[in-house]
Design a protein around this motif. Structure first.
Motif, PDB file in Angstrom:
ATOM      1  N   LEU A  42       0.836  -1.199   0.000  1.00  0.00           N
ATOM      2  CA  LEU A  42       0.000   0.000   0.000  1.00  0.00           C
ATOM      3  C   LEU A  42       0.872   1.250   0.000  1.00  0.00           C
ATOM      4  N   ILE A  43       0.500   2.195  -0.851  1.00  0.00           N
ATOM      5  CA  ILE A  43       1.178   3.482  -0.942  1.00  0.00           C
ATOM      6  C   ILE A  43       0.144   4.558  -0.645  1.00  0.00           C
ATOM      7  N   PHE A  44       0.453   5.449   0.292  1.00  0.00           N
ATOM      8  CA  PHE A  44      -0.504   6.469   0.710  1.00  0.00           C
ATOM      9  C   PHE A  44      -0.052   7.854   0.242  1.00  0.00           C
ATOM     10  N   SER A  45      -1.030   8.667  -0.145  1.00  0.00           N
ATOM     11  CA  SER A  45      -0.747  10.082  -0.397  1.00  0.00           C
ATOM     12  C   SER A  45      -0.648  10.807   0.937  1.00  0.00           C
ATOM     13  N   THR A  46      -0.388  12.108   0.916  1.00  0.00           N
ATOM     14  CA  THR A  46      -0.214  12.880   2.140  1.00  0.00           C
ATOM     15  C   THR A  46      -1.423  12.704   3.060  1.00  0.00           C
ATOM     16  N   PRO A  47      -1.220  12.281   4.307  1.00  0.00           N
ATOM     17  CA  PRO A  47      -2.340  11.981   5.204  1.00  0.00           C
ATOM     18  C   PRO A  47      -3.307  13.152   5.367  1.00  0.00           C
ATOM     19  N   GLY A  48      -4.593  12.861   5.171  1.00  0.00           N
ATOM     20  CA  GLY A  48      -5.647  13.830   5.423  1.00  0.00           C
ATOM     21  C   GLY A  48      -5.759  14.956   4.436  1.00  0.00           C
ATOM     22  N   GLU A  49      -4.983  14.933   3.347  1.00  0.00           N
ATOM     23  CA  GLU A  49      -5.029  16.005   2.365  1.00  0.00           C
ATOM     24  C   GLU A  49      -5.417  15.458   0.997  1.00  0.00           C
ATOM     25  N   MET A  50      -6.104  16.292   0.224  1.00  0.00           N
ATOM     26  CA  MET A  50      -6.435  15.897  -1.134  1.00  0.00           C
ATOM     27  C   MET A  50      -5.204  16.071  -2.024  1.00  0.00           C
ATOM     28  N   PRO A  51      -4.711  15.021  -2.646  1.00  0.00           N
ATOM     29  CA  PRO A  51      -3.497  15.153  -3.452  1.00  0.00           C
ATOM     30  C   PRO A  51      -3.752  15.949  -4.732  1.00  0.00           C
ATOM     31  N   GLY A  52      -2.805  16.799  -5.067  1.00  0.00           N
ATOM     32  CA  GLY A  52      -2.863  17.540  -6.311  1.00  0.00           C
ATOM     33  C   GLY A  52      -2.168  16.777  -7.420  1.00  0.00           C
ATOM     34  N   GLU A  53      -2.150  17.376  -8.597  1.00  0.00           N
ATOM     35  CA  GLU A  53      -1.580  16.691  -9.756  1.00  0.00           C
ATOM     36  C   GLU A  53      -0.104  16.371  -9.546  1.00  0.00           C
ATOM     37  N   ALA A  54       0.648  17.303  -8.982  1.00  0.00           N
ATOM     38  CA  ALA A  54       2.085  17.074  -8.801  1.00  0.00           C
ATOM     39  C   ALA A  54       2.349  15.861  -7.920  1.00  0.00           C
ATOM     40  N   GLU A  55       1.622  15.742  -6.827  1.00  0.00           N
ATOM     41  CA  GLU A  55       1.827  14.594  -5.947  1.00  0.00           C
ATOM     42  C   GLU A  55       1.407  13.302  -6.633  1.00  0.00           C
ATOM     43  N   LEU A  56       0.278  13.335  -7.351  1.00  0.00           N
ATOM     44  CA  LEU A  56      -0.183  12.131  -8.033  1.00  0.00           C
ATOM     45  C   LEU A  56       0.818  11.673  -9.087  1.00  0.00           C
ATOM     46  N   LEU A  57       1.416  12.620  -9.784  1.00  0.00           N
ATOM     47  CA  LEU A  57       2.409  12.264 -10.798  1.00  0.00           C
ATOM     48  C   LEU A  57       3.607  11.550 -10.177  1.00  0.00           C
ATOM     49  N   GLU A  58       3.913  11.881  -8.946  1.00  0.00           N
ATOM     50  CA  GLU A  58       5.013  11.207  -8.249  1.00  0.00           C
ATOM     51  C   GLU A  58       4.621   9.814  -7.770  1.00  0.00           C
ATOM     52  N   LEU A  59       3.325   9.622  -7.471  1.00  0.00           N
ATOM     53  CA  LEU A  59       2.882   8.388  -6.832  1.00  0.00           C
ATOM     54  C   LEU A  59       2.435   7.300  -7.800  1.00  0.00           C
ATOM     55  N   VAL A  60       1.871   7.671  -8.952  1.00  0.00           N
ATOM     56  CA  VAL A  60       1.203   6.675  -9.796  1.00  0.00           C
ATOM     57  C   VAL A  60       2.118   5.759 -10.609  1.00  0.00           C
ATOM     58  N   ALA A  79     -27.542  25.599   1.711  1.00  0.00           N
ATOM     59  CA  ALA A  79     -26.779  24.740   2.605  1.00  0.00           C
ATOM     60  C   ALA A  79     -26.025  23.727   1.750  1.00  0.00           C
ATOM     61  N   THR A  80     -24.709  23.710   1.882  1.00  0.00           N
ATOM     62  CA  THR A  80     -23.919  22.873   0.981  1.00  0.00           C
ATOM     63  C   THR A  80     -22.766  22.178   1.686  1.00  0.00           C
ATOM     64  N   ASP A  81     -22.453  20.995   1.178  1.00  0.00           N
ATOM     65  CA  ASP A  81     -21.319  20.213   1.660  1.00  0.00           C
ATOM     66  C   ASP A  81     -20.212  20.138   0.610  1.00  0.00           C
ATOM     67  N   VAL A  82     -20.435  20.793  -0.543  1.00  0.00           N
ATOM     68  CA  VAL A  82     -19.499  20.651  -1.664  1.00  0.00           C
ATOM     69  C   VAL A  82     -19.184  22.018  -2.275  1.00  0.00           C
ATOM     70  N   PHE A  83     -17.928  22.173  -2.691  1.00  0.00           N
ATOM     71  CA  PHE A  83     -17.461  23.399  -3.323  1.00  0.00           C
ATOM     72  C   PHE A  83     -16.578  23.051  -4.515  1.00  0.00           C
ATOM     73  N   VAL A  84     -16.528  23.961  -5.481  1.00  0.00           N
ATOM     74  CA  VAL A  84     -15.693  23.739  -6.655  1.00  0.00           C
ATOM     75  C   VAL A  84     -14.240  23.592  -6.239  1.00  0.00           C
ATOM     76  N   LEU A  85     -13.786  24.478  -5.374  1.00  0.00           N
ATOM     77  CA  LEU A  85     -12.450  24.417  -4.804  1.00  0.00           C
ATOM     78  C   LEU A  85     -12.583  24.076  -3.330  1.00  0.00           C
ATOM     79  N   GLU A  86     -11.927  22.998  -2.906  1.00  0.00           N
ATOM     80  CA  GLU A  86     -12.022  22.582  -1.509  1.00  0.00           C
ATOM     81  C   GLU A  86     -10.645  22.523  -0.867  1.00  0.00           C
ATOM     82  N   PRO A  87     -10.424  23.260   0.227  1.00  0.00           N
ATOM     83  CA  PRO A  87     -11.381  24.172   0.866  1.00  0.00           C
ATOM     84  C   PRO A  87     -11.617  25.413   0.015  1.00  0.00           C
ATOM     85  N   PRO A  88     -12.805  26.033   0.147  1.00  0.00           N
ATOM     86  CA  PRO A  88     -13.117  27.206  -0.659  1.00  0.00           C
ATOM     87  C   PRO A  88     -12.280  28.413  -0.267  1.00  0.00           C
ATOM     88  N   ALA A  89     -12.136  29.322  -1.202  1.00  0.00           N
ATOM     89  CA  ALA A  89     -11.368  30.536  -0.950  1.00  0.00           C
ATOM     90  C   ALA A  89     -12.053  31.385   0.123  1.00  0.00           C
TER      91      ALA A  89
END
Length: 314
Positions: A29-47, A257-267
């Motif tokens: 098992l390979i994990f991305s940064t704990p508790g954070e949504m990985p961005g493209e740069a991190e995914l490119l390193e992991l995949v 009332a929303t649980d979702v945003f285009v950018l998370e966390p929102p600006a």
């Protein structure tokens, strides 16, 4: 046997025991940064050199898939695939597996909770009391209200059933019009214009539109009843945010009332900061029970594709 990438925030922050079945089957098992949504740069390193991927809602670009030279399966810990480049995956022959309805209860309960919070001005009251005040705004009841449910899949039907028990008149829109089962006679299918025009409360439980355009745009907001409440635990792209802010400012929409945003966390200072918005941090499926069900299904799907036993845990 193989290498499996784990990226959902709910699994990397505190890896649950269900993932142990992958290790027992011989997978690393390979994990991305704990508790954070990985961005493209991190995914490119992991995949690179990854055989399987247990993926969350993080955006996945074609470039990431191109770098995943051994990838054969992406197993979602949910049902949505809006974040995946489906055409690219299909061309590569990479299988997509989904944990269908695993988080339906968690998301449905949050949608109902957000609705109650909006009806009773709970954030305003809570903050006022905490600050030493005693605010007592007059709320509204769900019993007797018209509730429109956009999307009658597993989540939408659960929400519709709860609101029917509350005594609401429940309308539903779904192009597939799935069988309502025990809800037949208590929930009624209508077309979208009727739902928009009649509903006091509208809650979204549908996938993104085929072309990615917002379902609730300026025209849809103009058709809604003045003072309606809008709830979104589905996808941020279903809403035209600029049009929604204008409708909130004008008083046409009482609350969003929303649980979702285009950018998370929102600006900071954006939609989430609007005084008529109740915002949560994409926690719909973040319950012990939902995470367990979704992880179990996602692991089953990986084992079926990569090899191993589906009941290695006993």
């Amino acid at each position: 046997m193989g290498r499996v990438l784990i990226t959902p925030r709910s699994l990397t922050a505190s890896p649950p025991p269900e993932l142990g079945r992958l290790r027992e089957a011989g997978h690393d098992l390979i994990f991305s940064t704990p508790g954070e949504m990985p961005g493209e740069a991190e995914l490119l390193e992991l995949v690179p050199e990854v055989d399987g991927w247990l993926a969350g809602v993080e955006p996945v670009s074609p470039a990431v898939i191109a770098a995943a030279n051994r990838l054969s399966v992406i197993s979602r810990n949910g049902s949505g695939v809006d974040n995946l480049p489906m055409a690219v995956l299909e061309k590569r022959g990479i299988k997509i597996a989904r944990a269908m309805a695993a988080n339906a209860t968690g998301v449905a309960e949050l949608a109902v909770g957000l609705t109650v919070a909006a009806c009773r001005h709970l954030p305003e009251v809570c903050h006022g009391v905490r600050d030493g005040g005693w605010p007592r705004p007059k709320g509204r009841e769900i019993e007797g209200a018209v509730v429109g449910v956009l999307g009658a899949g597993a989540i939408g039907r659960k929400v519709a059933g709860i609101f029917a028990e509350f005594g609401a008149d429940v309308l539903a829109v779904d192009p597939c019009r799935p069988d309502l089962g025990r809800l037949a006679g208590r929930v009624r299918y209508v077309d979208l214009p009727e739902l928009l025009e009649r509903s006091d409360i509208i809650t979204l439980h549908c996938p993104a539109t085929a072309d990615g355009s917002p379902l609730i745009d300026a025209a849809a907001l103009a058709r809604m009843r003045k003072g309606a409440i809008l709830v979104n635990t589905a996808r941020a792209g279903l809403i035209d945010e600029a049009a929604l802010v204008a409708a909130l400012d004008a008083g046409r929409i009482a609350a969003y009332a929303t649980d979702v945003f285009v950018l998370e966390p929102p600006a900071a200072g954006g939609l989430a900061a609007h005084p008529k918005v109740i915002a949560t941090s994409h926690i719909g499926g973040l319950t012990d029970e939902s995470v367990r069900r979704a992880t179990d299904q996602a692991v089953d799907n990986l084992l079926a594709c990569l090899g191993g036993t589906l009941d290695a845990a006993g």
